[in-house]
Scaffold this motif. Structure first.
Motif, PDB file in Angstrom:
ATOM      1  N   GLY A  56     -15.186  11.116   8.421  1.00  0.00           N
ATOM      2  CA  GLY A  56     -15.573   9.777   8.910  1.00  0.00           C
ATOM      3  C   GLY A  56     -14.893   8.907   9.443  1.00  0.00           C
ATOM      4  N   ALA A  57     -14.199   9.115   8.418  1.00  0.00           N
ATOM      5  CA  ALA A  57     -12.211   8.108   8.659  1.00  0.00           C
ATOM      6  C   ALA A  57     -12.316   8.072   9.821  1.00  0.00           C
ATOM      7  N   ALA A  58     -11.926   7.024  10.381  1.00  0.00           N
ATOM      8  CA  ALA A  58     -11.173   7.020  12.466  1.00  0.00           C
ATOM      9  C   ALA A  58      -9.777   7.500  12.259  1.00  0.00           C
ATOM     10  N   ASP A  59      -9.303   7.426  11.353  1.00  0.00           N
ATOM     11  CA  ASP A  59      -8.062   8.151  11.087  1.00  0.00           C
ATOM     12  C   ASP A  59      -7.643   8.742   9.908  1.00  0.00           C
ATOM     13  N   SER A  60      -6.605   9.330  10.723  1.00  0.00           N
ATOM     14  CA  SER A  60      -5.975   9.761   9.437  1.00  0.00           C
ATOM     15  C   SER A  60      -5.359   9.589   7.722  1.00  0.00           C
ATOM     16  N   LEU A  61      -5.089   8.041   8.681  1.00  0.00           N
ATOM     17  CA  LEU A  61      -5.168   7.462   6.915  1.00  0.00           C
ATOM     18  C   LEU A  61      -5.701   7.262   6.359  1.00  0.00           C
ATOM     19  N   GLU A  62      -7.141   6.310   7.198  1.00  0.00           N
ATOM     20  CA  GLU A  62      -7.748   6.105   6.156  1.00  0.00           C
ATOM     21  C   GLU A  62      -8.686   7.058   5.993  1.00  0.00           C
ATOM     22  N   ALA A  63      -8.783   8.510   6.406  1.00  0.00           N
ATOM     23  CA  ALA A  63      -9.004   9.448   4.933  1.00  0.00           C
ATOM     24  C   ALA A  63      -8.255   9.757   4.439  1.00  0.00           C
ATOM     25  N   ILE A  64      -6.990   8.965   4.072  1.00  0.00           N
ATOM     26  CA  ILE A  64      -6.165   9.590   2.865  1.00  0.00           C
ATOM     27  C   ILE A  64      -6.509   8.550   1.360  1.00  0.00           C
ATOM     28  N   VAL A  65      -6.534   7.133   1.894  1.00  0.00           N
ATOM     29  CA  VAL A  65      -7.405   6.739   1.385  1.00  0.00           C
ATOM     30  C   VAL A  65      -8.881   6.769   0.529  1.00  0.00           C
ATOM     31  N   ARG A  66      -9.579   6.965   1.804  1.00  0.00           N
ATOM     32  CA  ARG A  66     -11.219   7.223   1.406  1.00  0.00           C
ATOM     33  C   ARG A  66     -10.845   8.461   0.217  1.00  0.00           C
ATOM     34  N   THR A  67     -10.327  10.012   0.721  1.00  0.00           N
ATOM     35  CA  THR A  67      -9.429  11.048  -0.451  1.00  0.00           C
ATOM     36  C   THR A  67      -9.268  10.890  -1.359  1.00  0.00           C
ATOM     37  N   VAL A  68      -7.992   9.286  -1.646  1.00  0.00           N
ATOM     38  CA  VAL A  68      -7.383   9.032  -3.665  1.00  0.00           C
ATOM     39  C   VAL A  68      -9.527   8.499  -4.502  1.00  0.00           C
ATOM     40  N   ARG A  69      -9.573   7.334  -3.188  1.00  0.00           N
ATOM     41  CA  ARG A  69     -10.897   6.578  -4.092  1.00  0.00           C
ATOM     42  C   ARG A  69     -12.003   8.115  -4.287  1.00  0.00           C
ATOM     43  N   HIS A  70     -12.008   9.049  -3.631  1.00  0.00           N
ATOM     44  CA  HIS A  70     -12.797   9.844  -4.247  1.00  0.00           C
ATOM     45  C   HIS A  70     -12.779  10.656  -5.333  1.00  0.00           C
ATOM     46  N   ASN A  71     -11.128  11.280  -5.080  1.00  0.00           N
ATOM     47  CA  ASN A  71     -10.090  11.772  -6.576  1.00  0.00           C
ATOM     48  C   ASN A  71     -10.059  10.703  -8.156  1.00  0.00           C
ATOM     49  N   MET A  72     -10.028   9.817  -7.865  1.00  0.00           N
ATOM     50  CA  MET A  72     -10.752   8.819  -9.230  1.00  0.00           C
ATOM     51  C   MET A  72     -12.217   9.044  -9.778  1.00  0.00           C
ATOM     52  N   GLY A  73     -12.468   9.698  -9.101  1.00  0.00           N
ATOM     53  CA  GLY A  73     -14.207  10.082  -9.803  1.00  0.00           C
ATOM     54  C   GLY A  73     -13.841  10.863 -10.537  1.00  0.00           C
ATOM     55  N   VAL A  74     -13.238  12.386 -10.561  1.00  0.00           N
ATOM     56  CA  VAL A  74     -12.425  13.416 -10.882  1.00  0.00           C
ATOM     57  C   VAL A  74     -11.220  13.409 -12.052  1.00  0.00           C
ATOM     58  N   PRO A  75     -11.408  12.747 -12.632  1.00  0.00           N
ATOM     59  CA  PRO A  75      -9.592  12.871 -13.753  1.00  0.00           C
ATOM     60  C   PRO A  75      -8.910  13.448 -14.206  1.00  0.00           C
TER      61      PRO A  75
END
Length: 203
Positions: free
Chosen positions: A87-106
């Motif tokens: 659902g990210a508008a572009d590949s760069l925004e998708a990277i940020v969302r992925t990083v944010r998701h990963n913060m929940g699984v240390p």
């Protein structure tokens, strides 16, 4: 009983039997849960084996080695991270969302960092795995950035391939800093880099 094991490293193998595929998937799902909920220090091979009712040797029958299991976990983690970024508008925004998701699984992030650190060791199975992973990741980001440059959505004074490599390096680097100091906001840092590339705040 299964056919030959599916290797994460991309080696040619025979197709496993359905029961073997299901059992392997169960072990992988359990390993993900253990890493996500208990962290890598408690996610021993024995802990994973006990949860699925197998011995350590039984688990390794489906993956070949402890390292192959952990690489399969990272593979699955990547798929989940990608799904979280949909659902990210572009590949760069998708990277940020992925990083944010990963913060929940240390625990999974710690496993990833540990395996990347082991990858340069001669003969380690993580070596070819991460070489291929980085090549594919850089290529995908490079393609996305190049399209954005053509559309005037990203700065074009730096080659798209260089920007892709910079982003990958930044994500890996900030993950290590975050593991040492959890107060570091990985998504904010990566988002700032995206802003520098696009010239507009990450949505």
């Amino acid at each position: 009983m299964t056919g030959d094991k599916q290797a994460v490293g991309g080696r040619k193998t025979q197709k496993p039997y359905p029961k073997g595929v299901a059992r392997r998937a169960q072990i992988l799902e359990t390993a993900l849960e253990v890493f996500a909920s208990e962290g890598d220090r408690k996610a021993s091979l024995r802990a994973i084996a006990e949860r699925v009712g197998l011995t350590d040797t039984g688990v390794l029958h489906y993956f070949g080695s402890r390292e192959e299991l952990f690489l399969a976990v990272i593979d699955e983690r990547d798929q989940e991270s990608t799904a979280a970024a949909e659902g990210a508008a572009d590949s760069l925004e998708a990277i940020v969302r992925t990083v944010r998701h990963n913060m929940g699984v240390p625990g999974l992030v710690r496993l990833y960092v540990a395996m990347t650190a082991a990858a340069p060791e001669p003969g380690h199975p993580a070596g070819p795995y991460f070489a291929r992973r980085y090549e594919q990741l850089r290529a995908a980001i490079r393609t996305g950035v190049a399209v954005m440059q053509e559309n005037g959505q990203a700065r074009d004074d730096i080659d798209a391939a260089v920007l892709a490599q910079l982003l990958v390096a930044a994500v890996d680097g900030v993950q290590l800093q975050w593991l040492i100091d959890p107060s570091v906001d990985m998504a904010e840092v990566v988002g700032a880099l995206v802003t520098m590339i696009t010239g507009s705040p990450e949505r």
